[in-house]
Write an enzyme that holds these catalytic residues in place. Structure first.
Site, PDB file in Angstrom:
ATOM      1  N   SER A 282       8.495   0.686  -1.829  1.00 14.41           N
ATOM      2  CA  SER A 282       7.832   1.353  -0.704  1.00 14.41           C
ATOM      3  C   SER A 282       8.445   0.824   0.585  1.00 14.41           C
ATOM      4  CB  SER A 282       6.313   1.204  -0.774  1.00 14.41           C
ATOM      5  OG  SER A 282       5.878   0.036  -0.181  1.00 14.41           O
TER       6      SER A 282
ATOM      7  N   HIS B 241       7.323   9.508  -1.980  1.00 15.93           N
ATOM      8  CA  HIS B 241       6.155   8.679  -2.318  1.00 15.93           C
ATOM      9  C   HIS B 241       5.403   9.233  -3.529  1.00 15.93           C
ATOM     10  CE1 HIS B 241       1.993   7.133  -1.207  1.00 15.93           C
ATOM     11  NE2 HIS B 241       2.730   6.037  -1.249  1.00 15.93           N
TER      12      HIS B 241
HETATM   13  P1  NAI Z   1      -6.693  -3.436  -5.900  1.00 17.83           P
HETATM   14  O1  NAI Z   1      -6.562  -4.729  -5.163  1.00 17.83           O
HETATM   15  O2  NAI Z   1      -7.895  -2.612  -5.631  1.00 17.83           O
HETATM   16  O3  NAI Z   1      -6.664  -3.731  -7.467  1.00 17.83           O
HETATM   17  C1  NAI Z   1      -5.593  -4.425  -8.060  1.00 17.83           C
HETATM   18  C2  NAI Z   1      -5.854  -4.594  -9.545  1.00 17.83           C
HETATM   19  O4  NAI Z   1      -6.848  -5.594  -9.744  1.00 17.83           O
HETATM   20  C3  NAI Z   1      -6.363  -3.346 -10.250  1.00 17.83           C
HETATM   21  O5  NAI Z   1      -5.715  -3.180 -11.466  1.00 17.83           O
HETATM   22  C4  NAI Z   1      -7.842  -3.618 -10.479  1.00 17.83           C
HETATM   23  O6  NAI Z   1      -8.317  -2.991 -11.663  1.00 17.83           O
HETATM   24  C5  NAI Z   1      -7.840  -5.113 -10.626  1.00 17.83           C
HETATM   25  N1  NAI Z   1      -9.130  -5.680 -10.225  1.00 17.83           N
HETATM   26  C6  NAI Z   1      -9.696  -5.627  -8.989  1.00 17.83           C
HETATM   27  N2  NAI Z   1     -10.873  -6.255  -9.001  1.00 17.83           N
HETATM   28  C7  NAI Z   1     -11.058  -6.726 -10.266  1.00 17.83           C
HETATM   29  C8  NAI Z   1     -12.085  -7.493 -10.915  1.00 17.83           C
HETATM   30  N3  NAI Z   1     -13.179  -7.890 -10.279  1.00 17.83           N
HETATM   31  N4  NAI Z   1     -11.909  -7.792 -12.198  1.00 17.83           N
HETATM   32  C9  NAI Z   1     -10.809  -7.380 -12.880  1.00 17.83           C
HETATM   33  N5  NAI Z   1      -9.818  -6.671 -12.336  1.00 17.83           N
HETATM   34  C10 NAI Z   1      -9.942  -6.353 -11.042  1.00 17.83           C
HETATM   35  O7  NAI Z   1      -5.400  -2.542  -5.711  1.00 17.83           O
HETATM   36  P2  NAI Z   1      -4.352  -2.519  -4.484  1.00 17.83           P
HETATM   37  O8  NAI Z   1      -3.383  -3.618  -4.625  1.00 17.83           O
HETATM   38  O9  NAI Z   1      -5.121  -2.424  -3.209  1.00 17.83           O
HETATM   39  O10 NAI Z   1      -3.614  -1.115  -4.736  1.00 17.83           O
HETATM   40  C11 NAI Z   1      -4.319   0.113  -4.545  1.00 17.83           C
HETATM   41  C12 NAI Z   1      -3.484   1.293  -4.983  1.00 17.83           C
HETATM   42  O11 NAI Z   1      -2.427   1.497  -4.057  1.00 17.83           O
HETATM   43  C13 NAI Z   1      -2.824   1.178  -6.355  1.00 17.83           C
HETATM   44  O12 NAI Z   1      -3.116   2.363  -7.084  1.00 17.83           O
HETATM   45  C14 NAI Z   1      -1.322   1.121  -6.054  1.00 17.83           C
HETATM   46  O13 NAI Z   1      -0.506   1.736  -7.042  1.00 17.83           O
HETATM   47  C15 NAI Z   1      -1.270   1.896  -4.770  1.00 17.83           C
HETATM   48  N6  NAI Z   1      -0.072   1.576  -3.973  1.00 17.83           N
HETATM   49  C16 NAI Z   1       0.940   2.486  -3.947  1.00 17.83           C
HETATM   50  C17 NAI Z   1       2.067   2.253  -3.174  1.00 17.83           C
HETATM   51  C18 NAI Z   1       3.210   3.237  -3.158  1.00 17.83           C
HETATM   52  O14 NAI Z   1       4.086   3.103  -2.334  1.00 17.83           O
HETATM   53  N7  NAI Z   1       3.246   4.222  -4.026  1.00 17.83           N
HETATM   54  C19 NAI Z   1       2.207   1.036  -2.370  1.00 17.83           C
HETATM   55  C20 NAI Z   1       1.105   0.126  -2.518  1.00 17.83           C
HETATM   56  C21 NAI Z   1      -0.008   0.405  -3.276  1.00 17.83           C
END
Ligand code: NAI
Length: 350
Positions: A140, A116
């Protein structure tokens, strides 16, 4: 409890070293966990350390990995991580991508056999800080139904993009391809409240509001999100020869085994297109124009992707440090390596 950046990072680093990770790998991992936590992605910060510590202790993360890098063409290569800690593999892969894109204009770097790698926006941002554009796809563990399906087949398969500007702003778009993370369902369970019927499905593939009946998460935007999560798995899984779809290993199934995950970075040098300075100038214009647009009722402002994460980080430091729940700080400060909590659990760590 609020911690300074240095405190949080060194507590996490020391715990990872105590679990068996070598110093330089613990340093990189702790840095990226801190990067995520300070930006408000607490789900990809300190809370993950105990799980990694358990997996490292049980042998499911190679502590002396034999990394191999094979250039398969002027613009492509495969970095094999030997199931070493994913944060280091993804960072090393991006370093190769940056080098290759600088030399040949574009780089497509596959990372195979890794664990991960956390918040993947970090890796795309690395390229943007070097005046390049990047996309990262990451596998994932299966916990989402395909559109119209009844069984989990794909993971929350995140995608991140990043691009530089002519000023200190960096666009970092970074998202899971499921509506919600599993952590949000757990949160609702603990509060004893229902979930919106758009988050998850039961064993028959029907929407659920009772968080205890959740069998799988659902893709964002119906069939479109399903298509996206599938393409992530094609680029970061099928193409790289690692397990794909429902064959991707579960995070909590057997912590003594390597995860064999795949990830892909695509890096592009704007010098090969419009030119670096002109690209960055136009990017700053884009962000200015968006930021100056009158916001709709109920929205304070039009933000660019990644802007709110930076605001959360700056606010946390202005208010005295990064918020970390007390129990986590107690664990990080304790002599315990882990509490044997994650092994042989179902896909949701129940
Ligand atoms: P999130 O839903 O908080 O944000 C998604 C995107 O939308 C971001 O780029 C954010 O800047 C943008 N955003 C959110 N609100 C906004 C607004 N009001 N205006 C403009 N842009 C906006 O992110 P999510 O989907 O919950 O993911 C969270 C983290 O989890 C990420 O860093 C992701 O890489 C990580 N992740 C990692 C996994 C892995 O297996 N390594 C699996 C799933 C997620």
């Amino acid at each position: 409890m609020r911690l300074s950046r240095e405190e949080l990072k060194s507590l996490m680093k020391n715990k990872l070293i105590a679990a068996g990770l070598k110093e330089e790998h613990a340093e990189t991992t702790a840095e990226i966990l801190t990067w995520a936590h300070e930006r408000g992605y607490a789900s990809h910060g300190a809370v993950r350390v105990e799980y990694y510590a358990e997996r490292i202790s049980k042998g499911g993360i190679t502590t002396e990995p034999n990394f191999t890098w094979k250039e398969t063409g002027p613009c492509s290569g495969i970095f094999d991580g030997d199931n070493g800690v994913g944060y280091v593999v993804a960072e090393e892969g991006m370093k190769k991508g940056i080098e290759m894109a600088r030399k040949n204009g574009i780089a497509v770097v596959g990372m195979a056999n890794m664990s991960h790698s956390g918040s993947i926006g970090y890796y795309s941002e690395l390229a943007a800080k070097e005046d390049l554009l990047a996309v990262t796809f990451c596998q994932s563990d299966p916990m989402a139904v395909p559109y119209g399906g009844t069984e989990p087949y794909y993971g929350t398969n995140p995608i991140s993009f990043a691009a530089p500007t002519a000023d200190d702003r960096t666009v970092v778009f970074d998202m899971a391809t499921t509506v919600q993370a599993w952590g949000k369902i757990l949160d609702k369970r603990s509060q004893g409240v229902s979930i919106p019927d758009t988050w998850a499905v039961d064993e028959k593939g029907m929407p659920v509001t009772d968080p205890y009946l959740v069998n799988a998460l659902v893709p964002i935007a119906g069939a479109k999100g399903y298509g996206l999560m599938m393409m992530v798995d094609i680029f970061a899984g099928v193409l790289l020869g690692v397990p794909f779809g429902k064959h991707v290993s579960s995070m909590y199934h057997d912590l003594s085994k390597g995860r064999e995950l795949g990830q892909m970075h695509i890096v592009i040098d704007p010098a090969r297109f419009i030119g670096t300075e002109e690209f960055k100038k136009r990017m700053s214009m884009v962000l200015d124009e968006l930021g100056e647009m009158p916001a709709a009722k109920g929205y304070g402002k039009v933000y660019y992707p990644g802007e709110r994460a930076i605001m959360r980080r700056d606010k946390a430091y202005a208010e005295g440090g990064i918020e970390v729940v007390d129990e986590l700080v107690d664990y990080l400060k304790s002599d315990a390596i882990h509490f044997n909590r994650y092994d042989h659990k179902n896909r949701f760590a129940d």
